[in-house]
Scaffold this active site. Structure first.
Site, PDB file in Angstrom:
ATOM      1  N   GLU A 105       3.813  -0.380   0.361  1.00  0.00           N
ATOM      2  CA  GLU A 105       4.957  -0.437   1.288  1.00  0.00           C
ATOM      3  C   GLU A 105       4.230  -1.164   2.543  1.00  0.00           C
ATOM      4  O   GLU A 105       3.253  -0.367   3.115  1.00  0.00           O
ATOM      5  CB  GLU A 105       5.552   1.179   1.780  1.00  0.00           C
ATOM      6  CG  GLU A 105       6.364   1.873   0.695  1.00  0.00           C
ATOM      7  CD  GLU A 105       5.826   2.688  -0.367  1.00  0.00           C
ATOM      8  OE1 GLU A 105       6.089   2.888  -1.326  1.00  0.00           O
ATOM      9  OE2 GLU A 105       4.465   2.764   0.054  1.00  0.00           O
ATOM     10  N   ASN A 110       5.788  -6.026   9.961  1.00  0.00           N
ATOM     11  CA  ASN A 110       4.467  -6.538   9.989  1.00  0.00           C
ATOM     12  C   ASN A 110       4.380  -7.677   9.122  1.00  0.00           C
ATOM     13  O   ASN A 110       3.762  -7.822   7.958  1.00  0.00           O
ATOM     14  CB  ASN A 110       3.535  -5.583   9.384  1.00  0.00           C
ATOM     15  CG  ASN A 110       2.224  -5.797   9.372  1.00  0.00           C
ATOM     16  OD1 ASN A 110       1.590  -6.817   9.625  1.00  0.00           O
ATOM     17  ND2 ASN A 110       1.215  -4.602   9.159  1.00  0.00           N
ATOM     18  N   TYR A 117      -0.136 -10.103   1.607  1.00  0.00           N
ATOM     19  CA  TYR A 117       0.197  -9.416   0.401  1.00  0.00           C
ATOM     20  C   TYR A 117       0.875 -10.486  -0.662  1.00  0.00           C
ATOM     21  O   TYR A 117       0.379 -10.697  -1.966  1.00  0.00           O
ATOM     22  CB  TYR A 117       1.107  -8.233   0.622  1.00  0.00           C
ATOM     23  CG  TYR A 117       0.403  -7.101   1.222  1.00  0.00           C
ATOM     24  CD1 TYR A 117      -0.891  -6.878   0.533  1.00  0.00           C
ATOM     25  CD2 TYR A 117       0.904  -6.274   1.994  1.00  0.00           C
ATOM     26  CE1 TYR A 117      -1.528  -5.524   1.140  1.00  0.00           C
ATOM     27  CE2 TYR A 117       0.189  -5.402   2.619  1.00  0.00           C
ATOM     28  CZ  TYR A 117      -1.024  -4.896   2.072  1.00  0.00           C
ATOM     29  OH  TYR A 117      -1.541  -3.859   2.660  1.00  0.00           O
TER      30      TYR A 117
END
Length: 146
Positions: A105, A110, A117
């Site tokens: 998560e 962000n 990621y």
């Protein structure tokens, strides 16, 4: 820089806990880190420069699914590809343990983390409403298939 990547050790717990508190405003207590990093099912790795921990990655690997709990790099070491190298090593360890997917998560706001990621092969698969506190915020759920 003489960066070394290694398994996180119980004696790293106080440094990592303080590091986490400074970066995220909250932290896992030292005792929990000591316990979690010695559990062979988990993948807790650190990067160090001249014996000082400068980054860490914490993954709980249970059965075929793993949860990436945290990955962080000290400010002065960012943009040096340390997070990439650390996460790549952790992903390889997950594969060695028979993990077939990693979940995480990230705060919806962000965007640097979400971009990181995605670059590392994670895909957005959903949201968790009001997952984060202080401030209250939704989480983006991401997954990497191994």
């Amino acid at each position: 820089m003489g960066i070394k990547f290694r398994k996180m050790l119980p004696e790293d717990a106080s440094v990592v806990s303080e590091f986490e508190k400074r970066l995220f405003g909250t932290c896992t207590d030292e005792a929990s880190y000591k316990k979690m990093c010695t559990d062979e099912r988990n993948i807790y790795m650190a990067a160090e420069d001249n014996g000082i921990v400068i980054a860490y990655c914490a993954i709980i690997a249970l059965y075929e699914t793993a949860d990436l709990c945290n990955i962080a790099v000290k400010e002065e070491y960012r943009r040096c590809h340390i997070a990439e190298k650390l996460l790549e090593r952790c992903v390889m360890s997950c594969k060695d343990k028979g993990v077939s997917r990693i979940l995480l998560e990230a705060r919806e706001s962000n965007s640097p983390a979400i971009c990181f990621y995605k670059k590392m092969g994670f895909m957005e698969i959903g949201k968790r409403k009001k997952y984060y506190k202080e401030p209250c915020e939704d989480a983006v759920i991401m997954e990497k298939i191994l």
